[in-house]
Design a protein around this motif. Structure first.
Motif, PDB file in Angstrom:
ATOM      1  N   CYS A  93       0.896  -1.334   0.041  1.00 27.35           N
ATOM      2  CA  CYS A  93       0.077   0.266   0.122  1.00 27.35           C
ATOM      3  C   CYS A  93       1.041   1.181  -0.060  1.00 27.35           C
ATOM      4  CB  CYS A  93      -0.880   0.089   0.902  1.00 27.35           C
ATOM      5  SG  CYS A  93      -1.687   1.555   1.547  1.00 27.35           S
ATOM      6  N   CYS A 153       0.392   2.696   3.896  1.00 29.05           N
ATOM      7  CA  CYS A 153       0.485   2.065   4.797  1.00 29.05           C
ATOM      8  C   CYS A 153       1.653   1.104   4.822  1.00 29.05           C
ATOM      9  CB  CYS A 153      -0.609   0.971   5.157  1.00 29.05           C
ATOM     10  SG  CYS A 153      -2.178   1.871   5.493  1.00 29.05           S
ATOM     11  N   CYS A 158      -5.975  -2.471   0.554  1.00 27.64           N
ATOM     12  CA  CYS A 158      -5.143  -2.342   1.906  1.00 27.64           C
ATOM     13  C   CYS A 158      -6.068  -2.811   2.821  1.00 27.64           C
ATOM     14  CB  CYS A 158      -4.412  -1.426   1.949  1.00 27.64           C
ATOM     15  SG  CYS A 158      -3.663  -1.059   3.530  1.00 27.64           S
ATOM     16  N   CYS A 178      -6.062   0.335   5.655  1.00 26.28           N
ATOM     17  CA  CYS A 178      -6.595   1.746   5.274  1.00 26.28           C
ATOM     18  C   CYS A 178      -8.127   1.700   4.312  1.00 26.28           C
ATOM     19  CB  CYS A 178      -5.907   2.773   4.834  1.00 26.28           C
ATOM     20  SG  CYS A 178      -5.159   2.473   3.186  1.00 26.28           S
TER      21      CYS A 178
HETATM   22 ZN    ZN Z   1      -3.070   1.293   3.120  1.00 27.30          ZN
END
Ligand code: ZN
Ligand code: ADP
Length: 729
Positions: free
Chosen positions: A445, A448, A463, A466
């Protein structure tokens, strides 16, 4: 009550608002005076805000400089009990009072004049012209439309403009209705006879009744299918007979409908519902009726704990071990622990129900802090499933396949008998990792520290931290080589492919939270399965929670080792709970069930404990280990999470904290870290964490406060304290 409880017009009083000011502000009581705890509207700068009369003013300011409360709102004052609870919980979880008040008043529209607003409900006809947007509006109403939605609320829930809603109303597909004045709930009749209880159940129910009517916590430990619900409904009945209100917390909205039906069967009417799927007007009604004592029983998610009950006599926390009781965003708290706290102020009984209690509750029962009531056998003829390991080291399994020949055989056997089999894999999506076979790059991601998970059903990478999604690329984002990206490992969607290949004639249902856009769709799928509408059910952990599938006799766990990795102190406990809960889905009716766990480490102590069935031995061993390490529930921990857009300042602050441990040393606490949090970046914010470990009796919160006060946080940096952290994210 020792404090002053009535303020005459013009008297000084302090008002707590939900604004981030930190402390109550002084005002003068309005015309007509007001009670302590009254909900009021006050001027704050140029604005008008809601607040609660919190106490007498402190006299620091001249009365001439104080402004008056505008008006007292038309709801009962907040009780002494709720105020005391909010204060204590705020101290314990280190949450500010305004934030606590927000928790207790999170009902939009609460202060509107009653009955003044219009809601939209489903009409009888369909519009001539159907569009996607229109379809979504109708879908939302079909899903939870009963009470009707406000215009803005409906548009938002459906993701459309208010014009679309109005257009549908014009076309006759929606009906506009005036919200009736918030109406009391239909009365439940606690004198109606319940199901005839087995001897075990009757004894357990008697024990609950006997300890009811006052503060005290009972751990109701009963194997899956033993009838815990029937038993705690007896405690609810007892509470209602006393004329007090009861609250039942459930970990999952999807479980509510089955529960509502059971309540209706038992008491002749439905309770109030409090969760994110309930409409705003419904929640407003429930909030008010709780305060007026016009709802006897509330079923809800953890935030129902903050409802202004007039006289709360019982809180049941069902599946009390469930991790979803821990609120991990905003105010960080454990709803289970806070239920006990609230009950202590309300002089209410607490029933914690589970087949696999949290170690915390198990220990509290051991030490006598909680009373323990056991249901050792399943209700009626149904037997607990037999649990066995499939040693994967002995299985000849093809590449890119995950179902062992032994498990395939067992599934075939069950479905040939017209029974159901469930394959459990706690991984959503198609494949957990997408790797480039040319350069070895794994797609991550952008925001993240997490790998993107392929969801073939959505045709996207997602992801799980998030929620960010992107199309599945054809070329590697790192080396640009085309056509060499490959999925690695299984998610439930990929498992479904293998199932289709192995069992071409079977009807397959995949239960994964992301495959259902609405709670109702998930509920429908669960009902269809329960009625026999599938031969093989593939599921993530949502299937582990309390559902009843009478035809299900085999549970196959694809990867029983999955939860054993990682450094989380609760890894063993969680795996144990999850495996036993999943296995508990099998054989709930007359036919006995079996659970087969695929594992590469059948000798692992946790796997042996799961299979051995000696649950008490598992908890004893786990407790001894925690005690030796001085970790919860024998010691106390707090997590400090620093987050911000740049990682360097976080470590600087973290190191600064790690050097200046004076206040913590005074209570003998230790500090670990700073270290990158296990998930080191979420939504573009880096995360660094420290862990504090202290004795159980140490005044931890006070020391933490003095400790973190020593550092000044730059703009954009956030410091969060998580008391009793449950996960180590
Ligand atoms: Zn993410
Ligand atoms: P648990 O919550 O312990 O898993 P439940 O309360 O859901 O168990 O009960 C399991 C099943 O057994 C349910 O279908 C329930 O209706 C049934 N059951 C339990 N107790 C009784 C009883 N005394 N009479 C009839 N059915 C019962």
């Amino acid at each position: 009550m020792s404090a002053q409880s009535w303020f005459d017009e013009g008297a000084r009083l302090s008002v707590l608002t939900a604004e981030p000011i930190g402390r109550p502000l002084d005002y003068l009581a309005p015309e007509g005076g007001c009670f302590l705890g009254a909900f009021v509207e006050v001027p704050l700068g140029p604005r008008k805000v809601m607040g609660v009369v919190w106490g007498a003013g402190d006299g620091r300011f001249e009365a001439a400089r104080l402004r008056s409360v505008y008006r007292v709102l038309d709801v009962p004052p907040m009780s002494e009990e709720l105020r005391a609870f909010l204060i204590r919980m705020g101290e314990y979880t280190m949450t500010s009072l305004p934030a606590m008040l927000r928790l207790a008043t999170r009902t939009p529209g609460l202060f509107d004049a009653p009955g003044a607003r219009k809601v939209f409900r489903l009409g009888e006809t369909l519009p001539d012209r159907m569009t996607d947007a229109r379809e979504r509006v109708l879908e939302v109403l079909r899903d939870h439309g009963g009470a009707g939605f406000y215009l803005g609320e409906l548009a938002q829930a459906a993701g459309v403009t208010t014009q679309v809603v109005k257009g549908l109303a014009k076309a006759g597909a929606l009906i506009e209705a005036e919200v009736p004045r918030d109406a009391p709930y239909p009365r439940l009749d606690p004198l109606r006879a319940g199901k005839a209880l087995s001897d075990d159940q009757a004894q357990a129910a008697a024990a609950l009744r006997e300890s009811g009517g006052r503060f005290g916590t009972v751990l109701l430990k009963g194997v899956t299918g033993s009838g815990k619900t029937e038993v705690y409904l007896e405690a609810v009945a007892e509470c209602l007979k006393r004329g007090r209100q009861a609250l039942v917390l459930l970990p999952e909205i999807a479980l509510t409908s089955e529960f509502l039906a059971r309540v209706e069967e038992r008491f002749g009417a439905r309770p109030g519902e409090w969760h994110s799927g309930a409409t705003q007007s419904e929640r407003r009604r429930l909030w008010k009726m709780a305060a007026l004592g016009e709802v006897q029983l509330v079923v809800g998610a953890r935030s129902a704990l903050f409802l202004p009950f007039r006289d709360l006599g019982l809180i049941v926390v069902d599946e009390e071990h469930d991790t979803s009781y821990k609120q991990e965003e905003g105010a960080l708290y454990s709803a289970r622990d806070m239920a006990v706290l609230r009950a202590s102020y309300a002089d209410a009984q607490v029933v914690l129900a589970s087949a696999t209690p949290s170690l915390e509750s198990w220990v509290n029962a051991e030490t006598g802090k909680y009373k323990r009531v056991d249901l050792a056998a399943r209700f009626g003829a149904s037997q607990l499933p037999d649990m066995r390991a499939i040693d994967m080291r002995d299985e000849r399994i093809e590449n890119v396949h995950w179902i062992s020949p032994s498990l395939v055989g067992a599934v075939l056997d069950r479905i040939s008998k017209g029974e159901q089999a469930m394959l459990f894999l706690n991984r959503r999506g198609y494949a957990p990792v997408t790797i480039c076979r040319a350069c070895g790059h794994q797609i991550g991601c952008d925001h993240c520290d997490a790998r993107m998970v392929e969801h073939r059903f959505l045709k996207r990478l997602v992801c799980h931290q998030c929620g960010e999604t992107k199309p599945i690329p054809t070329a590697c984002p790192s080396c640009n080589v085309e056509g060499r990206l490959a999925p690695v490992g299984p998610g439930v969607e990929r498992l479904a492919e293998e199932v289709a290949e192995r069992f071409p004639d079977a009807r397959v249902a995949v239960l994964s939270s992301d495959l259902f856009t609405t709670a109702r769709a998930l509920k429908d799928a669960i009902e269809t399965i329960a009625q026999g509408g599938a031969d093989i059910i593939i599921g993530t952990q949502i299937v582990a929670k309390g559902h009843n599938f009478p035809k299900l006799t085999l549970v196959g766990v694809i990867d029983a080792d999955l939860g054993l990795q990682g450094s989380d102190l609760r890894a063993a406990e969680r795996t144990f709970q999850l495996m036993r809960q999943v296995a508990g889905r099998a054989g709930r009716a007359e036919k006995p069930g079996v659970a087969l766990l695929q594992t590469y480490q059948p000798e692992h102590p946790v796997i042996r404990a799961i299979l051995g069935g000696d649950e008490e031995a598992f908890w004893r061993a786990e407790a001894a280990q925690r005690e030796a390490q001085g970790v919860p529930p024998y010691g106390r921990m707090a997590g400090i999470i620093l987050s911000g857009p740049e990682v360097q300042p976080l470590f600087e602050i973290g190191n600064d904290l790690a050097r200046r441990t004076g206040p913590l040393q005074q209570i003998g606490a230790q500090v670990f870290g700073p270290a990158p949090a296990p998930i080191a970046r979420v939504r573009g914010r880096h995360r660094v964490r420290l862990l504090v470990k202290a004795d159980k009796s140490a005044p931890l919160q006070r020391a933490l406060k003095a400790w973190v006060r020593q550092v000044k946080l730059p703009n954009q940096v956030r410091l969060q304290i998580d008391i009793d952290p449950q996960s180590f994210l």
